[in-house]
Design an enzyme around this catalytic site. Structure first.
Site, PDB file in Angstrom:
ATOM      1  N   ASP A   1       0.839  -1.207   0.000  1.00 52.11           N
ATOM      2  CA  ASP A   1       0.000   0.000   0.000  1.00 52.11           C
ATOM      3  C   ASP A   1       0.874   1.257   0.000  1.00 52.11           C
ATOM      4  O   ASP A   1       0.444   2.325   0.409  1.00 52.11           O
ATOM      5  CB  ASP A   1      -0.931   0.007   1.207  1.00 52.11           C
ATOM      6  N   GLU A   2       2.080   1.108  -0.474  1.00 52.34           N
ATOM      7  CA  GLU A   2       3.047   2.213  -0.479  1.00 52.34           C
ATOM      8  C   GLU A   2       3.457   2.535  -1.910  1.00 52.34           C
ATOM      9  O   GLU A   2       3.669   1.636  -2.728  1.00 52.34           O
ATOM     10  CB  GLU A   2       4.269   1.833   0.362  1.00 52.34           C
TER      11      GLU A   2
END
Length: 269
Positions: free
Chosen positions: A192-193
């Site tokens: 999620d980065e």
């Protein structure tokens, strides 16, 4: 900025292979021309000794065995059949070279693209960052890296399911792409980065991109995609300078991103 390897480019490979095929094509035509000249010379050699001059006219008295005529005709047919076949083979090979090169390039590009978000994946990062840093150093231009982390992403997966989580990740990638310029690159850095490489952007100028991202997230939340949940992103910026490695600049951006996340947790950001 498109990621390219150090190996020979696809265009160069196709050009080189097509040039080789074109050379073979010309060689075939040369053989045809020489064969035609030899056949013509042989025909002249056969006809002129049989020519008898009667006034202003040439009268030919030529006797050719049927077997020789049939053999000559068969040779011409075989030769032309061979030449046509070879030209068709060359055309087929040319088409195969172009098709294979295009397919290989698509496979190469797919290996550097995240299938969920359709942005660059981490595998492409080293090569891309090296090109950006090399360009920045050569042109003496600023270069800034932006690290983005999705806040409370586990809560999204827990409350709404992993399919919704995938949807949110894809939406974030789209928001980032819409907030940056065509000269910048968006990379899915982790689950999620994300990472954005901002070309020709000093640290102060990169804040403009941060503000655009924040506005896009605000608009997204206003649309009500997630019930009773507001998406938020923690962002860290670090400017690259000659002498810094990619790890150095990413570590600096990570530190600032986690500091921003802590501030957000405590409600001070």
């Amino acid at each position: 900025m498109e990621s390219r390897g150090k190996s020979e480019s696809v265009i160069a490979k196709v050009s080189r292979q097509l040039s080789a095929l074109e050379k073979r094509d010309w060689e075939l035509w040369f053989i045809v021309a020489v064969t035609g000249l030899v056949a013509s010379a042989g025909l002249v050699a056969i006809l002129f000794p049989a020519a008898i001059l009667h006034g202003e006219n040439l009268q030919f008295n030529l006797v050719v065995p049927r077997e020789l005529l049939v053999a000559f005709a068969a040779l011409l047919v075989l030769f032309n059949t061979y030449m046509i076949t070879r030209r068709m083979d060359l055309r087929r090979i040319r088409e195969q070279v172009i098709s294979a090169s295009i397919q290989n390039e698509l496979i190469r590009l797919q290996s550097f693209t995240d299938p969920l978000t359709e942005v660059y994946n981490r595998r492409s990062l080293d090569d891309m960052a090296a090109k950006y840093m090399s360009r920045a150093q050569r042109l003496k231009k600023p270069l800034t890296f932006m690290v983005i982390d999705t806040d409370r992403f586990k809560e999204i997966n827990t409350r709404f399911g992993h399919l919704t989580g995938d949807f949110v990740i894809a939406e974030i990638a789209a928001l980032l792409q819409g907030a940056v310029r065509g000269s910048d690159s968006v990379v899915r850095y982790g689950g999620d980065e994300f990472l954005v490489i901002l070309a020709d952007a000093p640290l102060e100028g990169a804040q403009v991109a941060v503000n655009r991202v924040a506005k896009s997230v605000e608009d997204w939340n206003r649309a009500g995609h997630l019930e009773d949940f507001e998406l938020s992103l923690s962002i860290g910026l670090a400017e690259w300078s000659p002498g810094k490695t990619l790890d150095d600049v990413l570590s600096e951006a990570d530190t600032k991103m986690y500091a921003a996340k802590e501030l957000r947790k405590h409600g001070t950001a």
